[in-house]
Design a protein around this motif. Sequence first.
Motif, PDB file in Angstrom:
ATOM      1  N   PHE A 158       0.835  -1.205   0.000  1.00 48.88           N
ATOM      2  CA  PHE A 158       0.000   0.000   0.000  1.00 48.88           C
ATOM      3  C   PHE A 158       0.867   1.252   0.000  1.00 48.88           C
ATOM      4  O   PHE A 158       0.603   2.215  -0.734  1.00 48.88           O
ATOM      5  N   ALA A 159       1.918   1.240   0.814  1.00 46.96           N
ATOM      6  CA  ALA A 159       2.821   2.403   0.864  1.00 46.96           C
ATOM      7  C   ALA A 159       3.511   2.611  -0.474  1.00 46.96           C
ATOM      8  O   ALA A 159       3.725   3.758  -0.901  1.00 46.96           O
ATOM      9  N   ALA A 160       3.865   1.512  -1.146  1.00 47.19           N
ATOM     10  CA  ALA A 160       4.521   1.635  -2.454  1.00 47.19           C
ATOM     11  C   ALA A 160       3.582   2.281  -3.469  1.00 47.19           C
ATOM     12  O   ALA A 160       3.993   3.144  -4.260  1.00 47.19           O
ATOM     13  N   VAL A 161       2.309   1.890  -3.433  1.00 47.23           N
ATOM     14  CA  VAL A 161       1.339   2.478  -4.359  1.00 47.23           C
ATOM     15  C   VAL A 161       1.118   3.950  -4.028  1.00 47.23           C
ATOM     16  O   VAL A 161       1.055   4.810  -4.921  1.00 47.23           O
ATOM     17  N   ARG A 162       1.012   4.267  -2.737  1.00 45.06           N
ATOM     18  CA  ARG A 162       0.815   5.668  -2.333  1.00 45.06           C
ATOM     19  C   ARG A 162       1.972   6.543  -2.792  1.00 45.06           C
ATOM     20  O   ARG A 162       1.786   7.721  -3.128  1.00 45.06           O
ATOM     21  N   SER A 163       3.180   5.971  -2.813  1.00 42.70           N
ATOM     22  CA  SER A 163       4.346   6.760  -3.230  1.00 42.70           C
ATOM     23  C   SER A 163       4.320   7.077  -4.723  1.00 42.70           C
ATOM     24  O   SER A 163       5.112   7.898  -5.194  1.00 42.70           O
ATOM     25  N   MET A 164       3.420   6.409  -5.455  1.00 42.13           N
ATOM     26  CA  MET A 164       3.345   6.621  -6.898  1.00 42.13           C
ATOM     27  C   MET A 164       2.257   7.617  -7.298  1.00 42.13           C
ATOM     28  O   MET A 164       2.035   7.856  -8.477  1.00 42.13           O
ATOM     29  N   THR A 165       1.568   8.194  -6.318  1.00 45.39           N
ATOM     30  CA  THR A 165       0.529   9.168  -6.631  1.00 45.39           C
ATOM     31  C   THR A 165       1.140  10.534  -6.937  1.00 45.39           C
ATOM     32  O   THR A 165       2.219  10.875  -6.456  1.00 45.39           O
ATOM     33  N   ASN A 166       0.445  11.292  -7.735  1.00 48.63           N
ATOM     34  CA  ASN A 166       0.829  12.679  -8.046  1.00 48.63           C
ATOM     35  C   ASN A 166       2.244  12.804  -8.609  1.00 48.63           C
ATOM     36  O   ASN A 166       2.937  13.795  -8.378  1.00 48.63           O
ATOM     37  N   ILE A 226      10.709   6.377 -10.109  1.00 45.96           N
ATOM     38  CA  ILE A 226      10.927   5.488 -11.257  1.00 45.96           C
ATOM     39  C   ILE A 226       9.877   5.695 -12.340  1.00 45.96           C
ATOM     40  O   ILE A 226       9.789   4.917 -13.282  1.00 45.96           O
ATOM     41  N   GLY A 227       9.078   6.757 -12.212  1.00 47.21           N
ATOM     42  CA  GLY A 227       8.219   7.180 -13.303  1.00 47.21           C
ATOM     43  C   GLY A 227       6.833   6.579 -13.355  1.00 47.21           C
ATOM     44  O   GLY A 227       6.114   6.788 -14.337  1.00 47.21           O
ATOM     45  N   ILE A 228       6.410   5.860 -12.325  1.00 45.02           N
ATOM     46  CA  ILE A 228       5.075   5.271 -12.322  1.00 45.02           C
ATOM     47  C   ILE A 228       4.109   6.239 -11.651  1.00 45.02           C
ATOM     48  O   ILE A 228       4.412   6.814 -10.612  1.00 45.02           O
ATOM     49  N   ARG A 229       2.934   6.406 -12.279  1.00 45.23           N
ATOM     50  CA  ARG A 229       1.927   7.300 -11.708  1.00 45.23           C
ATOM     51  C   ARG A 229       0.599   6.559 -11.614  1.00 45.23           C
ATOM     52  O   ARG A 229       0.172   5.926 -12.563  1.00 45.23           O
TER      53      ARG A 229
END
Length: 465
Positions: A61-69, A74-77
Amino acid sequence: MKEIVCKLLVIGAGPGGYVCAIRAGQLGIDTVIVEESKPGGTCLNVGCIPSKALIHAADEFAAVRSMTNGKSPIGIRVGDPAIDLAKTIAWKDGIVGRLNGGVSALLQKAKVKVVHGRATFRDGKTVEVGTETGAQIIRAETVVIATGSAPVELSALPFGGHVISSTEALSLTELPKKLVVVGAGYIGLELGTAFAKLGSEVTVVEAMPQILPQYDADLVRPVQRKLGELGIRILTGAKAKGLSGDGGALAVETADGQEQQLPADRILVTVGRRPRTSGSGLEELDLDRSGPYLRIDDHCRTSMRGVYAIGDITGEPMLAHRAMAQGEMVAEIVAGRKRAWDKRCIPAVCFTDPEIVTAGLSPGEARAQGYDVRVGQFPFNANGRAMTMHSEDGFVRVVARTDTNLVLGLQAVGAGVSELSAMFAHTMEMGARLEDIAGTIHAHPTRSEAVQEAALKALGHALHI
């Protein structure tokens, strides 16, 4: 009243107990195991396994949250994520259920008779078990006590209501908005970190000057840094005094003698574990004790002939793999084989973020024992695999004697370093020297290369730093 007579009776089907029973059954010993709850004990049901499942879910979950905004390096949004904690807990329970079934099947395969209920000693060879169908007497030639441990309860914070142990924390289906953790050992920090990643506001209260007081400061530093990044508030040198008048906060005396009120939806108390030695008639056996634990020798024999004890009830380290090793050994001793407890080291893992793994002696422990040591340390920010995984914090450290280069200990802190535990323990058990590690070809690119580099560093010629 029903009566069973057997050669071996194992009381408790935790990691130590069920392994002992399975191995005994494999060796043809007529074995009975008694368990009050589900097979697998604390570790499988309310400890190691469910906590690691929750930690994994929190990490994802934290990894996904780090990809917001667009925050991901590493370029994933992705869009705004959400978590259904009840579904997460159901997934965790499914894993536990599968493993429960696996243990039961293994006991059945080994022809071990399982009796469900609470065992109470009548004497050193006889127990009475209260089962759903009534009392049952079991008489055995040999008894193995494997009753495990339970969370320590503070007199000022008895369990109940908002005050919970790790057992209740692993079954919460609603995320606490404010969580206060009392105790900054590995259990408190593992669970506190997981809940912080899931979205709770977490405060940790620790009476000692340092979190994870069983580890040296160098290993703890990366963990402390990550706790700060997660917004977890740490109060060291602080004492929990009790609940506030309305029960909605924890009263804490801080290191400077001031009192604070810490608002909390839940207060998680993780100040250690105690052996389960009461309520089962053990007091009547008058077994020798070592503090609160049962005293055993290097064959896990207690002071009473024919009575063995394994696992948490025998003292530190309270680790499932220690109990398993003891259980397997005792089964073979009962079968007439020559065995003795001669473990060079028992690896220990702290599943914080980042993880910590230790085997053998730290530099300070080695020097305290009179060794002149050389230490090699290699950072993960110089390791290619760590860079490609965007998790460069931490290091590997090797401790060896200066005169012979015999390895006395290995430690690491970093992402996923728990998987180095077998390598560390193997190195210690085989009596390896620095040259053995340095001369072994390590696959590239892997985190394990840091172990080889640490050995090279201790020898004076590291290649990549």
